[in-house]
Design a protein around this motif. Structure first.
Motif, mmCIF file in Angstrom:
data_model
loop_
_atom_site.group_PDB
_atom_site.id
_atom_site.type_symbol
_atom_site.label_atom_id
_atom_site.label_comp_id
_atom_site.label_asym_id
_atom_site.label_seq_id
_atom_site.Cartn_x
_atom_site.Cartn_y
_atom_site.Cartn_z
ATOM 1 N N GLY A 74 17.928 -96.755 -44.085
ATOM 2 C CA GLY A 74 18.456 -95.447 -43.729
ATOM 3 C C GLY A 74 19.183 -95.570 -42.404
ATOM 4 N N GLY A 75 19.188 -94.506 -41.651
ATOM 5 C CA GLY A 75 19.883 -94.517 -40.375
ATOM 6 C C GLY A 75 21.382 -94.416 -40.556
ATOM 7 N N LEU A 121 26.056 -107.329 -41.972
ATOM 8 C CA LEU A 121 24.622 -107.307 -42.236
ATOM 9 C C LEU A 121 24.066 -105.899 -42.061
ATOM 10 C CD1 LEU A 121 22.068 -108.755 -43.030
ATOM 11 C CD2 LEU A 121 21.835 -109.540 -40.657
ATOM 12 N N LEU A 122 24.577 -105.165 -41.092
ATOM 13 C CA LEU A 122 24.134 -103.779 -40.906
ATOM 14 C C LEU A 122 24.389 -102.972 -42.176
ATOM 15 C CD1 LEU A 122 25.400 -103.012 -37.284
ATOM 16 C CD2 LEU A 122 23.077 -103.644 -38.001
ATOM 17 N N GLU A 123 25.554 -103.191 -42.788
ATOM 18 C CA GLU A 123 25.894 -102.492 -44.038
ATOM 19 C C GLU A 123 24.896 -102.829 -45.139
ATOM 20 O OE1 GLU A 123 28.062 -100.160 -44.552
ATOM 21 O OE2 GLU A 123 29.334 -100.316 -42.778
ATOM 22 N N GLN A 124 24.435 -104.088 -45.183
ATOM 23 C CA GLN A 124 23.465 -104.505 -46.198
ATOM 24 C C GLN A 124 22.082 -103.915 -45.929
ATOM 25 O OE1 GLN A 124 23.343 -108.813 -46.598
ATOM 26 N NE2 GLN A 124 25.553 -108.942 -46.367
ATOM 27 N N LEU A 125 21.724 -103.756 -44.668
ATOM 28 C CA LEU A 125 20.394 -103.259 -44.308
ATOM 29 C C LEU A 125 20.283 -101.735 -44.416
ATOM 30 C CD1 LEU A 125 19.719 -105.489 -41.166
ATOM 31 C CD2 LEU A 125 18.749 -105.755 -43.470
ATOM 32 N N ARG A 126 21.384 -101.049 -44.284
ATOM 33 C CA ARG A 126 21.365 -99.577 -44.269
ATOM 34 C C ARG A 126 20.724 -98.956 -45.510
ATOM 35 N NH1 ARG A 126 25.174 -95.133 -45.095
ATOM 36 N NH2 ARG A 126 24.404 -93.442 -43.804
ATOM 37 N N PRO A 127 21.020 -99.417 -46.728
ATOM 38 C CA PRO A 127 20.362 -98.808 -47.889
ATOM 39 C C PRO A 127 18.835 -99.001 -47.879
ATOM 40 C CG PRO A 127 22.296 -100.040 -48.582
ATOM 41 C CD PRO A 127 22.064 -100.362 -47.136
ATOM 42 N N GLN A 128 18.366 -100.057 -47.230
ATOM 43 C CA GLN A 128 16.922 -100.319 -47.172
ATOM 44 C C GLN A 128 16.241 -99.500 -46.086
ATOM 45 O OE1 GLN A 128 17.903 -104.474 -46.564
ATOM 46 N NE2 GLN A 128 16.579 -105.002 -48.293
ATOM 47 N N VAL A 161 13.030 -94.036 -45.859
ATOM 48 C CA VAL A 161 12.256 -93.609 -44.702
ATOM 49 C C VAL A 161 11.813 -94.853 -43.941
ATOM 50 C CG1 VAL A 161 10.184 -92.397 -43.955
ATOM 51 C CG2 VAL A 161 11.445 -91.569 -45.930
ATOM 52 N N ALA A 162 12.455 -95.142 -42.833
ATOM 53 C CA ALA A 162 12.059 -96.276 -42.007
ATOM 54 C C ALA A 162 11.383 -95.745 -40.747
ATOM 55 C CB ALA A 162 13.270 -97.113 -41.625
ATOM 56 N N PRO A 163 10.093 -96.029 -40.587
ATOM 57 C CA PRO A 163 9.388 -95.562 -39.393
ATOM 58 C C PRO A 163 9.750 -96.405 -38.177
ATOM 59 C CG PRO A 163 7.926 -96.866 -40.739
ATOM 60 C CD PRO A 163 9.229 -96.749 -41.501
ATOM 61 N N ALA A 164 9.430 -95.892 -37.006
ATOM 62 C CA ALA A 164 9.748 -96.588 -35.766
ATOM 63 C C ALA A 164 8.667 -97.612 -35.442
ATOM 64 C CB ALA A 164 9.909 -95.584 -34.630
ATOM 65 N N LYS A 165 8.510 -98.604 -36.317
ATOM 66 C CA LYS A 165 7.549 -99.686 -36.110
ATOM 67 C C LYS A 165 8.223 -100.989 -36.520
ATOM 68 C CE LYS A 165 2.782 -100.950 -37.080
ATOM 69 N NZ LYS A 165 2.453 -101.454 -35.797
ATOM 70 N N VAL A 166 8.322 -101.923 -35.586
ATOM 71 C CA VAL A 166 9.057 -103.171 -35.815
ATOM 72 C C VAL A 166 8.596 -103.865 -37.086
ATOM 73 C CG1 VAL A 166 9.493 -105.486 -34.905
ATOM 74 C CG2 VAL A 166 9.594 -103.522 -33.379
ATOM 75 N N GLU A 167 7.288 -104.021 -37.249
ATOM 76 C CA GLU A 167 6.768 -104.770 -38.392
ATOM 77 C C GLU A 167 7.099 -104.109 -39.727
ATOM 78 O OE1 GLU A 167 4.378 -105.775 -34.779
ATOM 79 O OE2 GLU A 167 5.084 -103.912 -35.667
ATOM 80 N N VAL A 168 7.072 -102.799 -39.769
ATOM 81 C CA VAL A 168 7.377 -102.089 -41.017
ATOM 82 C C VAL A 168 8.863 -102.205 -41.346
ATOM 83 C CG1 VAL A 168 7.375 -99.831 -42.164
ATOM 84 C CG2 VAL A 168 5.425 -100.520 -40.756
ATOM 85 N N ILE A 169 9.711 -102.056 -40.353
ATOM 86 C CA ILE A 169 11.149 -102.192 -40.581
ATOM 87 C C ILE A 169 11.463 -103.614 -41.047
ATOM 88 C CG2 ILE A 169 13.417 -102.194 -39.452
ATOM 89 C CD1 ILE A 169 12.333 -99.878 -37.683
ATOM 90 N N ALA A 170 10.849 -104.604 -40.410
ATOM 91 C CA ALA A 170 11.053 -106.000 -40.815
ATOM 92 C C ALA A 170 10.612 -106.210 -42.254
ATOM 93 C CB ALA A 170 10.292 -106.934 -39.877
ATOM 94 N N ASP A 171 9.468 -105.659 -42.611
ATOM 95 C CA ASP A 171 8.965 -105.804 -43.978
ATOM 96 C C ASP A 171 9.919 -105.169 -44.990
ATOM 97 O OD1 ASP A 171 6.879 -106.700 -45.778
ATOM 98 O OD2 ASP A 171 6.396 -104.579 -46.052
ATOM 99 N N LEU A 172 10.486 -104.016 -44.641
ATOM 100 C CA LEU A 172 11.434 -103.343 -45.531
ATOM 101 C C LEU A 172 12.680 -104.193 -45.780
ATOM 102 C CD1 LEU A 172 11.257 -99.674 -44.188
ATOM 103 C CD2 LEU A 172 10.520 -100.470 -46.448
ATOM 104 N N VAL A 232 21.259 -97.274 -36.437
ATOM 105 C CA VAL A 232 20.434 -96.427 -35.584
ATOM 106 C C VAL A 232 19.668 -95.406 -36.415
ATOM 107 C CG1 VAL A 232 20.509 -94.791 -33.653
ATOM 108 C CG2 VAL A 232 22.140 -96.690 -33.740
ATOM 109 N N GLY A 233 18.368 -95.332 -36.175
ATOM 110 C CA GLY A 233 17.517 -94.320 -36.787
ATOM 111 C C GLY A 233 16.743 -93.599 -35.700
ATOM 112 N N THR A 234 15.805 -92.776 -36.090
ATOM 113 C CA THR A 234 14.990 -92.069 -35.117
ATOM 114 C C THR A 234 14.026 -93.054 -34.473
ATOM 115 O OG1 THR A 234 15.145 -90.019 -36.365
ATOM 116 C CG2 THR A 234 13.366 -90.168 -34.756
ATOM 117 N N ARG A 235 14.204 -93.286 -33.201
ATOM 118 C CA ARG A 235 13.364 -94.162 -32.379
ATOM 119 C C ARG A 235 13.453 -95.629 -32.763
ATOM 120 N NH1 ARG A 235 8.267 -91.352 -33.185
ATOM 121 N NH2 ARG A 235 7.374 -93.339 -32.575
ATOM 122 N N TRP A 236 14.547 -96.053 -33.420
ATOM 123 C CA TRP A 236 14.757 -97.478 -33.701
ATOM 124 C C TRP A 236 16.240 -97.807 -33.767
ATOM 125 C CZ3 TRP A 236 17.461 -98.521 -38.130
ATOM 126 C CH2 TRP A 236 17.373 -97.616 -39.198
#
Length: 142
Positions: free
Chosen positions: A124-125, A115-122, A39-50, A103-107
């Motif tokens: 979603g989207g 790199l996108l492939e590596q980030l997707r499990p963290q 669950v990645a929310p549409a908040k830059v800082e939270v996505i970065a932290d994830l 791409v996720g909801t609102r992000w």
């Protein structure tokens, strides 16, 4: 108790959307994932932290927020939007350049495809490929 939580989540996720004030919503409507359990929310800082990044905010506007991440894995751009329609408009404009985006909801996360492939499990989207414009590559060797 669990039934009440599900009912509450369903009620809040389906509510509103026609708020003329444009105020940011909080809660279940801020999340997106197509990978189960992510669950990645549409908040830059939270996505970065994830993703293990200390983000540097590059753009702060009514239509979007952008943050730049520079990590050992590679550099990437996180863009969030207060409304889904603004994300769709951004993707439509980005289609001119082509490329792949996570791409996720609102992000949206922009990075090299590996790199996108590596980030997707963290996060979603889904990975979305945009076609770009211009002449198609012709046959080589003529």
């Amino acid at each position: 108790m669990a039934g009440a939580v599900v009912l509450l989540l369903t009620a809040t996720a389906c509510g509103g959307g026609d708020d003329e004030g444009g105020a940011a919503q909080s809660g279940p409507s801020n999340v997106a994932a197509t990978v189960p359990g992510v669950v990645a929310p549409a908040k830059v800082e939270v996505i970065a932290d994830l993703t293990g990044c200390k983000v540097r905010i590059r753009t702060e506007a009514d239509e979007l927020r952008e943050g730049v991440c520079r990590t050992k894995r590679g550099d990437y751009l996180i863009t969030t939007f207060p409304e889904e329609r603004l994300k769709l408009t951004w993707l439509d404009a980005a289609a001119v350049y082509g490329g792949k985006y996570l791409v996720g909801t609102r992000w949206v996360v922009s990075a090299k495809p590996e790199l996108l492939e590596q980030l997707r499990p963290q996060l979603g989207g889904k990975i979305q490929e945009l076609q770009g414009v211009g002449p198609a590559p012709g046959p080589s060797g003529q």
